[in-house]
Design an enzyme around this catalytic site. Structure first.
Site, PDB file in Angstrom:
ATOM      1  N   ILE A 128      -0.916 -31.983  84.650  1.00 38.34           N
ATOM      2  CA  ILE A 128      -1.809 -30.827  84.518  1.00 38.34           C
ATOM      3  C   ILE A 128      -2.415 -30.771  83.121  1.00 38.34           C
ATOM      4  O   ILE A 128      -1.709 -30.970  82.133  1.00 38.34           O
ATOM      5  CB  ILE A 128      -1.014 -29.524  84.757  1.00 38.34           C
ATOM      6  CG1 ILE A 128      -0.377 -29.537  86.143  1.00 38.34           C
ATOM      7  CG2 ILE A 128      -1.897 -28.298  84.572  1.00 38.34           C
ATOM      8  CD1 ILE A 128       0.695 -28.481  86.325  1.00 38.34           C
ATOM      9  N   CYS A 129      -3.712 -30.482  83.060  1.00 37.51           N
ATOM     10  CA  CYS A 129      -4.366 -30.169  81.788  1.00 37.51           C
ATOM     11  C   CYS A 129      -5.242 -28.932  82.023  1.00 37.51           C
ATOM     12  O   CYS A 129      -5.127 -28.283  83.059  1.00 37.51           O
ATOM     13  CB  CYS A 129      -5.158 -31.355  81.257  1.00 37.51           C
ATOM     14  SG  CYS A 129      -6.622 -31.779  82.202  1.00 37.51           S
ATOM     15  N   MET A 130      -6.106 -28.600  81.095  1.00 35.00           N
ATOM     16  CA  MET A 130      -6.899 -27.373  81.226  1.00 35.00           C
ATOM     17  C   MET A 130      -8.027 -27.507  82.235  1.00 35.00           C
ATOM     18  O   MET A 130      -8.251 -26.613  83.037  1.00 35.00           O
ATOM     19  CB  MET A 130      -7.462 -26.963  79.863  1.00 35.00           C
ATOM     20  CG  MET A 130      -8.168 -25.616  79.890  1.00 35.00           C
ATOM     21  SD  MET A 130      -7.092 -24.224  80.286  1.00 35.00           S
ATOM     22  CE  MET A 130      -6.478 -23.833  78.657  1.00 35.00           C
TER      23      MET A 130
END
Length: 137
Positions: free
Chosen positions: A90-92
């Site tokens: 997960i990232c932004m």
């Protein structure tokens, strides 16, 4: 056409290209609506969530139970993650996570995907988050 409109079209094309590129390279993505029931264990063991965002981003909000591993973006070789479990990176915005997912695949992790369009998409889908927690390290 006005310049802002052309800029938006150019950004949309780049984003679609980015997403298609990683799909072509064999990095699967998962949408929030697909991930939510899996986190509840409805489809067996829930996936391991690996959040690679910065300390500040993670502190703003993150998915409950997500491991904070920002170092994986630059040093995936030292990933101390289980190889027999589904992993969701997960990232932004979903633009750093496929890079890490691909690195993990190259290290022999076979059950790796990334959250499509990242935490912003998770928020849009009204996924649960934990807010305001500082991160050590």
């Amino acid at each position: 056409m006005p310049r802002p409109f052309l800029l938006l079209i150019a950004i949309a094309i780049v984003l679609l290209f980015w997403d298609g590129l990683w799909r072509t390279l064999g990095v699967p993505s998962i949408r929030p609506k697909e991930l939510m029931p899996r986190l509840l264990g409805k489809d067996g063991i829930p996936p391991l969530l690996v959040d690679i965002r910065t300390r500040i981003e993670y502190g703003w909000f993150h998915i409950p139970g997500a491991l904070h591993k920002p170092d994986l973006l630059f040093d995936a070789d030292k990933a101390d993650l289980p190889r027999d479990r589904d992993i969701v990176v997960i990232c932004m915005t979903g633009h750093r996570s496929p890079i890490v997912a691909k690195k993990l695949q190259s290290l022999g992790f076979t059950k790796v995907s990334h959250l499509k369009w990242g935490m912003l998409n998770w928020l849009r889908a009204r996924g649960p988050v934990v807010k305001g927690q500082d991160v050590e390290g």
